[in-house]
Design a protein around this motif. Structure first.
Motif, short mmCIF file in Angstrom:
data_model
loop_
_atom_site.label_atom_id
_atom_site.label_comp_id
_atom_site.label_asym_id
_atom_site.label_seq_id
_atom_site.Cartn_x
_atom_site.Cartn_y
_atom_site.Cartn_z
N ILE A 1 44.34 38.64 38.89
CA ILE A 1 44.57 38.23 37.51
C ILE A 1 43.32 38.47 36.66
O ILE A 1 43.39 39.01 35.56
CB ILE A 1 45.01 36.74 37.46
N TYR A 2 42.16 38.10 37.20
CA TYR A 2 40.91 38.26 36.45
C TYR A 2 40.63 39.75 36.20
O TYR A 2 40.21 40.15 35.12
CB TYR A 2 39.72 37.63 37.18
N ARG A 3 40.88 40.56 37.23
CA ARG A 3 40.66 42.01 37.08
C ARG A 3 41.57 42.58 36.00
O ARG A 3 41.15 43.38 35.16
CB ARG A 3 40.93 42.73 38.40
N GLU A 4 42.81 42.15 36.05
CA GLU A 4 43.81 42.62 35.09
C GLU A 4 43.39 42.26 33.66
O GLU A 4 43.50 43.08 32.75
CB GLU A 4 45.17 41.95 35.43
N GLN A 5 42.88 41.03 33.51
CA GLN A 5 42.46 40.57 32.18
C GLN A 5 41.33 41.44 31.63
O GLN A 5 41.15 41.55 30.42
CB GLN A 5 41.97 39.11 32.24
N GLU B 1 33.35 43.10 38.82
CA GLU B 1 33.44 42.35 40.08
C GLU B 1 32.58 41.09 40.03
O GLU B 1 32.95 40.05 40.56
CB GLU B 1 33.05 43.22 41.27
N LYS B 2 31.42 41.21 39.38
CA LYS B 2 30.54 40.04 39.24
C LYS B 2 31.20 38.97 38.38
O LYS B 2 31.14 37.77 38.69
CB LYS B 2 29.20 40.45 38.62
N ILE B 3 31.83 39.42 37.32
CA ILE B 3 32.52 38.47 36.44
C ILE B 3 33.69 37.81 37.19
O ILE B 3 33.91 36.61 37.08
CB ILE B 3 33.01 39.19 35.15
N VAL B 4 34.40 38.63 37.98
CA VAL B 4 35.52 38.10 38.76
C VAL B 4 35.04 37.00 39.69
O VAL B 4 35.66 35.92 39.77
CB VAL B 4 36.20 39.24 39.58
#
Lengths: 197, 197
Positions: free
Chosen positions: B126-130, B142-145
């Motif tokens: 979900i985070y990647r998609e956002q 990836e760090k933000i995820v």
């Protein structure tokens, strides 16, 4: 194309707090799959990750009972139709009584319907096994088995249990009595019982 | 022939209250299968059908918290090694604080380890998609995820949550502090949280 009913849209809105149109669109897009629709809305950032799923619909109260030694505790959800009844002190006392009942009599289920079918079959098998050398005819044994099963239900199902403060009364009768007084349905929604040792 | 250890015999005795020799015989006969041994003893009438299975091993207390509107309730098992600590008022206050924390902050799990792996993967997705249209490089994303995942844990895991009465303190630190004081392990065994509406 799946049927997207207004109930489904309502459920999705409750789960995600997203707008009606977004919910409808999401449901249509995933062919009515609720989990996928929730995920899709969350991906779009419209729903919050920690928003609780599956909220309870009805009114009622949560009650608890902790035994004086703090080794047994019970949490109970007692549901009503209106908040008016939920605020009634007598209703709240009923919730307290039921919590104490669960602490003392340790039911595993609320209703007979909650007992898994395989558990019932296992019980029957055990009772038959216990009597197989009794020399009694098959039909007598079956009657005894059903009698023992009734006894089993009154051990493990809250509503079938005898009220600890008055064994002549079953818990379901205690609740029915209140239903008659308030003129409104009352249901045990769920309970948890924790015990140390 | 299966190994029947004294621990297994002890467990079976606790589950069925049957004698040691009966327990050993049953375990040998069913090749160490605990469930089958329980069933066998029950068939022999040596064990009671409603005897509770799987009792908690350790010491501790059960605490509860019911919110003043009676719409939210929490039941908590807080474990210790000795009953001496369990009887300590300060320990009992900790149990009360944790129950209030659960009522207010609504965790879904106790530990990070309790979060199902598929849920974690779903969160990551979900985070990647956002962020897929953010234009940021893959390693930054990836760090933000992972950062968002930490935030997710501190939302859904009790021990990772900020203490509602002091956001600088995490719940796990609150517990660690008490462990240091008592010199004895403290664990949240389990909890239930019910909510109406």
């Amino acid at each position: 194309m799946a049927d997207v009913t207004s109930d489904m849209i309502k459920e999705l809105r409750e789960k995600t707090q997203a707008g009606m149109l977004d919910c409808k669109k999401a449901l249509v897009e995933v062919d009515g799959d609720m989990d996928k629709a929730v995920e899709m809305l969350r991906k779009k950032g419209l729903a919050s990750a920690t928003k609780k799923m599956g909220r309870e619909a009805s009114e009622g109260i949560i009650a608890s009972y902790i035994h004086s030694n703090m080794k047994i505790g019970v949490l109970l959800e007692l549901r009503t139709v209106t908040d008016f009844v939920a605020r009634n002190e007598d209703f709240q006392n009923l919730a307290k009584e039921l919590s104490m009942q669960i602490a003392a009599a340790n039911p595993l289920y609320i209703n007979i319907e909650d007992v898994p079918a395989e558990d019932i079959e296992k019980e029957r098998e055990i009772y038959r096994e216990q009597m197989k050398d009794s020399g009694k005819p098959e039909n007598v044994i079956e009657k005894i088995v059903e009698g023992k099963l009734s006894k089993y239900y009154s051990d493990v199902c809250l509503l079938e249990q005898e009220y600890i403060k008055d064994p002549k009364v079953r818990i379901k009768d205690l609740i029915k009595e209140k239903i008659a007084i308030y003129g409104e349905n009352i249901e045990v929604g769920k309970f948890s019982r924790f015990q140390i040792g």
